[in-house]
Write a protein that holds these residues in place. Structure first.
Motif, PDB file in Angstrom:
ATOM      1  N   GLN A  12      57.696  44.490 -21.333  1.00 24.77           N
ATOM      2  CA  GLN A  12      57.634  45.939 -21.153  1.00 24.77           C
ATOM      3  C   GLN A  12      57.787  46.293 -19.678  1.00 24.77           C
ATOM      4  O   GLN A  12      58.561  47.193 -19.329  1.00 24.77           O
ATOM      5  CB  GLN A  12      56.328  46.492 -21.707  1.00 24.77           C
ATOM      6  CG  GLN A  12      56.226  48.000 -21.596  1.00 24.77           C
ATOM      7  CD  GLN A  12      54.924  48.546 -22.154  1.00 24.77           C
ATOM      8  OE1 GLN A  12      54.113  47.806 -22.699  1.00 24.77           O
ATOM      9  NE2 GLN A  12      54.730  49.837 -22.016  1.00 24.77           N
ATOM     10  N   ALA A  13      57.069  45.626 -18.807  1.00 32.09           N
ATOM     11  CA  ALA A  13      57.186  45.879 -17.371  1.00 32.09           C
ATOM     12  C   ALA A  13      58.603  45.588 -16.886  1.00 32.09           C
ATOM     13  O   ALA A  13      59.168  46.335 -16.079  1.00 32.09           O
ATOM     14  CB  ALA A  13      56.168  45.030 -16.603  1.00 32.09           C
ATOM     15  N   GLN A  14      59.184  44.515 -17.406  1.00 32.95           N
ATOM     16  CA  GLN A  14      60.544  44.141 -17.017  1.00 32.95           C
ATOM     17  C   GLN A  14      61.541  45.234 -17.391  1.00 32.95           C
ATOM     18  O   GLN A  14      62.468  45.521 -16.631  1.00 32.95           O
ATOM     19  CB  GLN A  14      60.915  42.822 -17.702  1.00 32.95           C
ATOM     20  CG  GLN A  14      62.264  42.292 -17.346  1.00 32.95           C
ATOM     21  CD  GLN A  14      62.592  41.009 -18.098  1.00 32.95           C
ATOM     22  OE1 GLN A  14      61.945  40.635 -19.064  1.00 32.95           O
ATOM     23  NE2 GLN A  14      63.632  40.340 -17.660  1.00 32.95           N
ATOM     24  N   ILE A  15      61.349  45.878 -18.538  1.00 31.54           N
ATOM     25  CA  ILE A  15      62.264  46.928 -18.984  1.00 31.54           C
ATOM     26  C   ILE A  15      62.333  48.054 -17.960  1.00 31.54           C
ATOM     27  O   ILE A  15      63.411  48.567 -17.660  1.00 31.54           O
ATOM     28  CB  ILE A  15      61.867  47.447 -20.386  1.00 31.54           C
ATOM     29  CG1 ILE A  15      62.280  46.407 -21.437  1.00 31.54           C
ATOM     30  CG2 ILE A  15      62.483  48.815 -20.682  1.00 31.54           C
ATOM     31  CD1 ILE A  15      61.796  46.713 -22.844  1.00 31.54           C
ATOM     32  N   TYR A  16      61.190  48.435 -17.395  1.00 28.39           N
ATOM     33  CA  TYR A  16      61.192  49.519 -16.416  1.00 28.39           C
ATOM     34  C   TYR A  16      62.020  49.153 -15.186  1.00 28.39           C
ATOM     35  O   TYR A  16      62.741  49.984 -14.643  1.00 28.39           O
ATOM     36  CB  TYR A  16      59.764  49.896 -16.019  1.00 28.39           C
ATOM     37  CG  TYR A  16      58.924  50.362 -17.196  1.00 28.39           C
ATOM     38  CD1 TYR A  16      59.398  51.307 -18.090  1.00 28.39           C
ATOM     39  CD2 TYR A  16      57.667  49.834 -17.422  1.00 28.39           C
ATOM     40  CE1 TYR A  16      58.647  51.723 -19.171  1.00 28.39           C
ATOM     41  CE2 TYR A  16      56.893  50.254 -18.499  1.00 28.39           C
ATOM     42  CZ  TYR A  16      57.393  51.192 -19.366  1.00 28.39           C
ATOM     43  OH  TYR A  16      56.637  51.598 -20.432  1.00 28.39           O
ATOM     44  N   TRP A  17      61.903  47.907 -14.742  1.00 29.13           N
ATOM     45  CA  TRP A  17      62.672  47.475 -13.572  1.00 29.13           C
ATOM     46  C   TRP A  17      64.148  47.316 -13.909  1.00 29.13           C
ATOM     47  O   TRP A  17      65.008  47.632 -13.086  1.00 29.13           O
ATOM     48  CB  TRP A  17      62.080  46.194 -12.986  1.00 29.13           C
ATOM     49  CG  TRP A  17      61.155  46.546 -11.879  1.00 29.13           C
ATOM     50  CD1 TRP A  17      61.450  46.547 -10.544  1.00 29.13           C
ATOM     51  CD2 TRP A  17      59.818  47.019 -11.992  1.00 29.13           C
ATOM     52  NE1 TRP A  17      60.365  46.990  -9.828  1.00 29.13           N
ATOM     53  CE2 TRP A  17      59.343  47.288 -10.687  1.00 29.13           C
ATOM     54  CE3 TRP A  17      58.963  47.257 -13.050  1.00 29.13           C
ATOM     55  CZ2 TRP A  17      58.074  47.765 -10.421  1.00 29.13           C
ATOM     56  CZ3 TRP A  17      57.694  47.729 -12.796  1.00 29.13           C
ATOM     57  CH2 TRP A  17      57.270  47.983 -11.509  1.00 29.13           C
ATOM     58  N   LEU A  18      64.447  46.837 -15.091  1.00 34.60           N
ATOM     59  CA  LEU A  18      65.849  46.725 -15.495  1.00 34.60           C
ATOM     60  C   LEU A  18      66.489  48.104 -15.591  1.00 34.60           C
ATOM     61  O   LEU A  18      67.654  48.283 -15.223  1.00 34.60           O
ATOM     62  CB  LEU A  18      65.952  45.981 -16.830  1.00 34.60           C
ATOM     63  CG  LEU A  18      65.595  44.500 -16.769  1.00 34.60           C
ATOM     64  CD1 LEU A  18      65.458  43.922 -18.168  1.00 34.60           C
ATOM     65  CD2 LEU A  18      66.618  43.726 -15.946  1.00 34.60           C
TER      66      LEU A  18
END
Length: 182
Positions: A12-18
């Motif tokens: 989930q955190a990765q999605i925001y950065w992607l």
């Protein structure tokens, strides 16, 4: 710590950065992995991931319309976002629609309307979980507000930590429908 929550929170955190990096193919993959981890089929997960990626792209188009002052065009894009998220719900077999609330909190987030963000985040969680899990819906809303707050300050580790807490709380109740749509 629950390994599944750690995986889901990290994704989930990765999605925001992607999203910030405009890496939409990788975003779709991360979203698909979330749904695979939650037990959906490969086809459901991949379709949901692609739709979520498309919703993020449309939300970015809405931001561009907002910046040039075209409110009607902005709303058109946000309603397309809602349609993509509604498709995700259909693919996943959700019984209760929460797409409108996610679309609205995205819109209000970009307009910096904190009360409306809070209300729609809560409604997204409450609608999916129901009255029996009212306190869980409140906690999930808090974690999502914290995720957004620290994400804006570009603090990946704290964003991930809050996302893990979100998933720990959510997985604890084993809901029939997840309030998370990307």
């Amino acid at each position: 710590m629950n390994d599944k929550a750690a995986i889901l929170g990290g994704l989930q955190a990765q999605i925001y950065w992607l999203h910030d990096a405009e890496k939409f193919t990788e975003l779709a993959s991360a979203a698909a992995t979330i749904y695979l981890t939650l037990g959906y089929t490969q086809q459901q997960a991949e379709t949901a991931g692609n739709l979520i990626s498309e919703a993020y792209k449309l939300a970015d188009e809405a931001v561009f319309a907002q910046k040039v002052g075209d409110f009607d065009k902005e709303l058109q894009f946000y309603y397309q976002v809602k349609d993509k998220l509604t498709e995700v719900e259909t693919v996943l077999g959700y019984q209760t629609s929460i797409a409108i609330y996610q679309m609205k909190w995205w819109l209000y987030f970009r307009h910096k309307k904190k009360l409306q963000i809070l209300v729609n985040l809560f409604l997204q969680n409450f609608q999916a979980l129901g009255l029996f899990h009212l306190f869980t819906a409140i906690k999930l809303t808090y974690f999502l507000m914290e995720i957004g707050r620290v994400h804006k300050s570009r603090d990946l580790e704290t964003t991930k930590h809050n996302a893990i807490k979100y998933w720990l709380e959510l997985l604890r109740i084993n809901p029939s429908q997840y309030p998370y749509l990307g």
